[in-house]
Design a protein around this motif. Structure first.
Motif, mmCIF file in Angstrom:
data_model
loop_
_atom_site.group_PDB
_atom_site.id
_atom_site.type_symbol
_atom_site.label_atom_id
_atom_site.label_comp_id
_atom_site.label_asym_id
_atom_site.label_seq_id
_atom_site.Cartn_x
_atom_site.Cartn_y
_atom_site.Cartn_z
ATOM 1 N N GLN A 1 -5.228 6.876 -1.275
ATOM 2 C CA GLN A 1 -4.814 5.650 -0.584
ATOM 3 C C GLN A 1 -4.934 4.492 -1.564
ATOM 4 O O GLN A 1 -6.024 4.225 -2.087
ATOM 5 N N MET A 2 -3.831 3.849 -1.832
ATOM 6 C CA MET A 2 -3.814 2.737 -2.793
ATOM 7 C C MET A 2 -3.414 1.469 -2.080
ATOM 8 O O MET A 2 -2.335 1.396 -1.457
ATOM 9 N N ASN A 3 -4.263 0.446 -2.157
ATOM 10 C CA ASN A 3 -4.023 -0.841 -1.520
ATOM 11 C C ASN A 3 -3.912 -1.940 -2.574
ATOM 12 O O ASN A 3 -4.331 -1.763 -3.724
ATOM 13 N N ASN A 4 -3.378 -3.068 -2.164
ATOM 14 C CA ASN A 4 -3.230 -4.214 -3.068
ATOM 15 C C ASN A 4 -2.616 -3.765 -4.398
ATOM 16 O O ASN A 4 -3.143 -4.068 -5.480
ATOM 17 N N LEU A 5 -1.514 -3.062 -4.304
ATOM 18 C CA LEU A 5 -0.883 -2.524 -5.503
ATOM 19 C C LEU A 5 -0.386 -3.630 -6.420
ATOM 20 O O LEU A 5 0.050 -4.700 -5.960
ATOM 21 N N ARG B 1 0.152 5.774 0.324
ATOM 22 C CA ARG B 1 -0.763 6.903 0.397
ATOM 23 C C ARG B 1 -0.070 8.125 -0.198
ATOM 24 O O ARG B 1 0.951 8.582 0.330
ATOM 25 N N ARG C 1 -9.777 -0.751 -4.771
ATOM 26 C CA ARG C 1 -8.426 -0.804 -4.190
ATOM 27 C C ARG C 1 -7.938 0.579 -3.765
ATOM 28 O O ARG C 1 -6.889 0.679 -3.103
ATOM 29 N N THR C 2 -8.685 1.598 -4.142
ATOM 30 C CA THR C 2 -8.193 2.967 -3.992
ATOM 31 C C THR C 2 -9.265 3.846 -3.366
ATOM 32 O O THR C 2 -10.455 3.684 -3.658
ATOM 33 N N SER D 1 0.839 -1.209 0.000
ATOM 34 C CA SER D 1 0.000 0.000 0.000
ATOM 35 C C SER D 1 0.867 1.250 0.000
ATOM 36 O O SER D 1 1.999 1.234 0.493
#
Length: 127
Positions: free
Chosen positions: A85-89, A19, A70-71, A17
């Motif tokens: 916020q970006m997850n599981n990139l 941010r 995801r975002t 992740s």
């Protein structure tokens, strides 16, 4: 005139992740819209996420299909900052990320709709 400064980029492994932050300064508007775009090497500028707000609250958010779920885009009005916020990139998220502002409360889903741009921050996702 408005100045936008991005920060928070970096290198992460797939599944991680990040941010990103976009701080606005200079002339400010009580109501406007901001968005994040990205550009991968050899590819065109791509809309990622955007939001618009009134003087009191966020009115609307919008996400590209590629990052939906995801975002999260958000803002801190006191800090005049918008976050991504970006997850599981994923490796395909690797790009330079730019924030953009539209002074007419229209989410700039197209780059031509943005009135001001930041300088960009690099995000690199390794597999």
């Amino acid at each position: 005139q408005v100045q936008l400064v991005e920060s928070g980029g970096g290198s992460v492994q797939a599944g991680g992740s990040l941010r990103l932050s976009c701080a606005a300064s200079g002339q400010t508007f009580s109501t406007y819209a901001m968005a994040w775009f990205r550009q991968a090497p050899g590819k065109e500028l791509e809309f990622v996420a955007g939001l618009k707000w009134s003087a009191w609250s966020v009115v609307n958010t919008y996400y590209a299909d590629s990052v939906q779920g995801r975002t999260t885009i958000s803002r801190d009005s006191a800090k005049k900052t918008v976050y991504l916020q970006m997850n599981n990139l994923k490796p395909e998220d690797t790009a330079v990320y730019y924030c953009a502002l539209n002074s007419r409360q229209v989410i700039p889903t197209r780059s031509s709709w943005a009135d001001f741009w930041g300088q960009g921050t690099q995000v690199t996702v390794s597999s």
